[in-house]
Write a protein that holds these residues in place. Structure first.
Motif, PDB file in Angstrom:
ATOM      1  N   LYS A 279       0.841  -1.187   0.000  1.00  0.00           N
ATOM      2  CA  LYS A 279       0.000   0.000   0.000  1.00  0.00           C
ATOM      3  C   LYS A 279       0.886   1.251   0.000  1.00  0.00           C
ATOM      4  O   LYS A 279       1.744   1.397   0.872  1.00  0.00           O
TER       5      LYS A 279
ATOM      6  N   ASP B  72      -2.699  -1.410  -3.508  1.00  0.00           N
ATOM      7  CA  ASP B  72      -3.630  -0.308  -3.658  1.00  0.00           C
ATOM      8  C   ASP B  72      -3.505   0.242  -5.076  1.00  0.00           C
ATOM      9  O   ASP B  72      -2.558  -0.069  -5.817  1.00  0.00           O
ATOM     10  N   LYS B  73      -4.422   1.065  -5.476  1.00  0.00           N
ATOM     11  CA  LYS B  73      -4.474   1.548  -6.853  1.00  0.00           C
ATOM     12  C   LYS B  73      -3.245   2.378  -7.239  1.00  0.00           C
ATOM     13  O   LYS B  73      -2.770   2.303  -8.387  1.00  0.00           O
TER      14      LYS B  73
END
Length: 290
Positions: free
Chosen positions: A241, A270-271
């Motif tokens: 993340k 995460d993106k």
């Protein structure tokens, strides 16, 4: 009772709680001599024994507070001395469970020493031989363990917060069950360092060599791998993340080719981390976005 004896008994009562504190005992000896001299002066002035005694005692003011301040200063200095172990031969020493805040262990031989369970908050270990040392369960918050030989040292469930390991030898050093928070592991060869069951929170790996390192199943939050060597590293099943993989200024595609050798199979990202690696053409086909 003779007045000299009475003065002695009075001082013994005031100083009783500080027996063994060298500076306080020196103060007591000086004070006893001064009080006896003051008593004699008052007697020469015609004062009776009781009046001279009381005036003598009154002349020193709040002696209890003075003694307390001297004792506290002395003990503080003694604590500072006892935590300075620099330039010492301490091979296989037993420091298990000790409390040594801001200890100094610089330029010392500490090969095989036991620091398990010790509270070493704010301590410094520099240019020392700390091979095979045991730091299991030790509190190493705000410690500097830079420019050291920590080969085969053990950090099982150690407390690592803002700990600095930069430029140290960590071959065979083992970190197990550890949460590394804001730890610096920069400019260090970590190819043979062992990380098992760790959580990396805000850790900086900048300019370190992590080639072949296996981080399978471990968690990375806010971690920086900027300019780090990660050839053939593995993050299988890991969680990432807000993790940074920045090459810095470069005129070649070498860094990008290296990133493509990393295995992220089964990892969760995460993106933002996903987008960053995707933009560098890293294979993320088996990654889950969270």
């Amino acid at each position: 009772m003779l007045m000299n004896e009475k003065l002695t008994n009075y001082l013994n009562g005031v100083f009783a709680a500080y027996d063994g504190v060298k500076s306080v005992q020196e103060l007591k000896a000086d004070l006893q001599s001064d009080l006896q001299e003051r008593f004699r002066e008052l007697k020469k002035e015609g004062k009776d024994d009781e009046t001279a005694f009381q005036l003598t005692i009154d002349s020193i003011g709040d002696i209890e507070q003075t003694v307390l301040e001297v004792a506290n200063l002395s003990r503080s200095l003694e604590r500072q001395v006892v935590t300075n172990f620099s330039a010492s031969n301490l091979v296989k020493s037993d420091f298990a469970g000790v409390k040594a805040h801001k200890g100094q262990f610089n330029g010392s031989a500490l090969h095989g020493s036991d620091f398990s369970g010790a509270d070493l908050t704010g301590s410094t270990f520099k240019s020392s031989d700390v091979r095979e040392a045991n730091f299991d369960g030790a509190n190493l918050t705000d410690c500097s363990l830079s420019t050291l030989d920590l080969a085969n040292a053990s950090f099982n469930k150690s407390i690592l917060v803002r700990t600095n390991f930069s430029k140290s030898g960590l071959d065979g050093a083992k970190f197990t069950g550890v949460r590394l928070t804001d730890v610096s592991l920069t400019m260090t060869d970590l190819r043979k360092t062992i990380f098992e069951g760790c959580l990396f929170d805000g850790v900086d790996f900048k300019l370190s060599d992590l080639s072949g390192q296996r981080f399978d199943g471990q968690t990375f939050i806010g971690v920086m791998f900027d300019k780090a060597a990660l050839t053939e590293a593995s993050f299988k099943g890991a969680t990432l993340k807000n993790v940074s993989f920045q090459p810095g200024f470069t005129l070649t595609k070498k860094y990008y080719r290296m990133l493509k050798t990393i295995c992220f199979d089964g990892a969760m990202m995460d993106k933002l981390t996903f987008a960053q690696l995707k933009g560098m053409d890293v294979d993320l086909s088996k990654v889950t976005v969270i």
